[in-house]
Structure formats: C-alpha cells, structure tokens
Scaffold this motif. Structure first.
Motif, short mmCIF file in Angstrom:
data_model
loop_
_atom_site.label_atom_id
_atom_site.label_comp_id
_atom_site.label_asym_id
_atom_site.label_seq_id
_atom_site.Cartn_x
_atom_site.Cartn_y
_atom_site.Cartn_z
N ALA A 47 0.83 -1.21 0.00
CA ALA A 47 0.00 0.00 0.00
C ALA A 47 0.86 1.25 0.00
O ALA A 47 0.61 2.20 -0.74
CB ALA A 47 -0.93 0.00 1.21
N ARG A 48 1.90 1.27 0.81
CA ARG A 48 2.78 2.45 0.90
C ARG A 48 3.57 2.65 -0.38
O ARG A 48 3.85 3.78 -0.76
CB ARG A 48 3.70 2.32 2.10
CG ARG A 48 2.94 2.42 3.43
CD ARG A 48 3.83 2.49 4.62
NE ARG A 48 4.45 3.82 4.65
CZ ARG A 48 5.54 4.10 5.37
NH1 ARG A 48 6.12 3.17 6.07
NH2 ARG A 48 6.02 5.32 5.38
N ALA A 49 3.96 1.56 -1.04
CA ALA A 49 4.77 1.65 -2.26
C ALA A 49 3.94 1.95 -3.51
O ALA A 49 4.50 2.38 -4.52
CB ALA A 49 5.54 0.36 -2.47
N SER A 50 2.64 1.77 -3.43
CA SER A 50 1.78 2.00 -4.59
C SER A 50 1.77 3.48 -4.95
O SER A 50 2.09 4.34 -4.12
CB SER A 50 0.34 1.55 -4.28
OG SER A 50 -0.28 2.46 -3.38
N PRO A 51 1.42 3.82 -6.20
CA PRO A 51 1.31 5.23 -6.56
C PRO A 51 0.37 6.00 -5.63
O PRO A 51 0.64 7.14 -5.27
CB PRO A 51 0.78 5.19 -8.00
CG PRO A 51 1.24 3.87 -8.53
CD PRO A 51 1.18 2.94 -7.34
N TYR A 52 -0.71 5.37 -5.22
CA TYR A 52 -1.65 6.03 -4.32
C TYR A 52 -1.01 6.25 -2.95
O TYR A 52 -1.16 7.31 -2.35
CB TYR A 52 -2.93 5.20 -4.19
CG TYR A 52 -4.08 6.01 -3.66
CD1 TYR A 52 -4.86 6.77 -4.51
CD2 TYR A 52 -4.36 6.04 -2.30
CE1 TYR A 52 -5.90 7.54 -4.02
CE2 TYR A 52 -5.41 6.80 -1.81
CZ TYR A 52 -6.17 7.55 -2.67
OH TYR A 52 -7.19 8.31 -2.18
N GLY A 53 -0.29 5.24 -2.46
CA GLY A 53 0.39 5.36 -1.17
C GLY A 53 1.46 6.45 -1.21
O GLY A 53 1.64 7.19 -0.23
N GLN A 54 2.15 6.58 -2.32
CA GLN A 54 3.14 7.64 -2.46
C GLN A 54 2.47 9.01 -2.45
O GLN A 54 3.01 9.97 -1.90
CB GLN A 54 3.96 7.43 -3.73
CG GLN A 54 4.86 6.21 -3.62
CD GLN A 54 5.58 5.89 -4.91
OE1 GLN A 54 5.56 6.65 -5.86
NE2 GLN A 54 6.24 4.74 -4.94
#
Length: 103
Positions: free
Chosen positions: A70-77
């Motif tokens: 989740a943190r590494a996803s574009p949304y998480g970024q």
C-alpha cells in the motif's frame, strides 16, 4: 494484523493542520488500498506534562506485506507526499505487528 502509526509533532499552524487534514488528507486515506481500518485524534495527552505530539493516526493492514504494498503504490506515495501540505512539524512513522490477546 499490522499497524501503521503516524505521530505528528506540533505544527506551525494548528488550525491549518486540522482543516487540511480533515478536508484533504483524510479523503485520501479513505481510499488507500489495503487499509482495513483507521482512526485519528487531535486530542493527544500525556500522563504528566505536555504531550510531545499534536496528532496521531493509526491504520490497520492485514500484514506487513499488505502495508508495504500500500505504501509503495502510486496512491500510497501520493498519501505520503501530501503530508508536506500540513505537517510543518514533521511526522514520526512507526509500524509493527499486533499481538492479539483475550482476557
């Protein structure tokens, strides 16, 4: 379960922090992939003296891998990058596996 905790020290402008956090940042959080539950507070207190933090956020993920994805996803970024818009005091991010117990 794996918990993500964000501790926010006192910001330069507490009113701006609250307004931006509630109206802009939390709507991003609501759609964060993999986030099972979340909670936050601006009422952080310490048993004695002044609390070292202004606000706190807790997010629950199924496990460490789900949180990392989740943190590494574009949304998480995008969620992480948004902190610069309100957290002028910085942020302390910690995470850990939760050990469940019953009475």
């Amino acid at each position: 379960m794996h918990k993500l905790v964000v501790l926010y020290p006192q910001p330069a402008d507490p009113d701006h922090f609250r307004e931006y956090y509630v109206n802009n940042h939390l709507p991003l959080i609501m759609n964060w992939p993999g986030l099972l539950a979340w909670r936050y507070s601006f009422e952080v207190a310490a048993p004695k003296g002044e609390a070292p933090y202004f606000a706190v956020f807790e997010g629950d993920f199924a496990d460490a891998a789900a949180m990392a994805a989740a943190r590494a996803s574009p949304y998480g970024q995008r969620v992480s990058a948004d902190a610069a818009n309100y957290a002028t005091g910085g942020a302390v991010v910690i995470h850990y596996p939760v050990q469940d117990t019953t009475g």
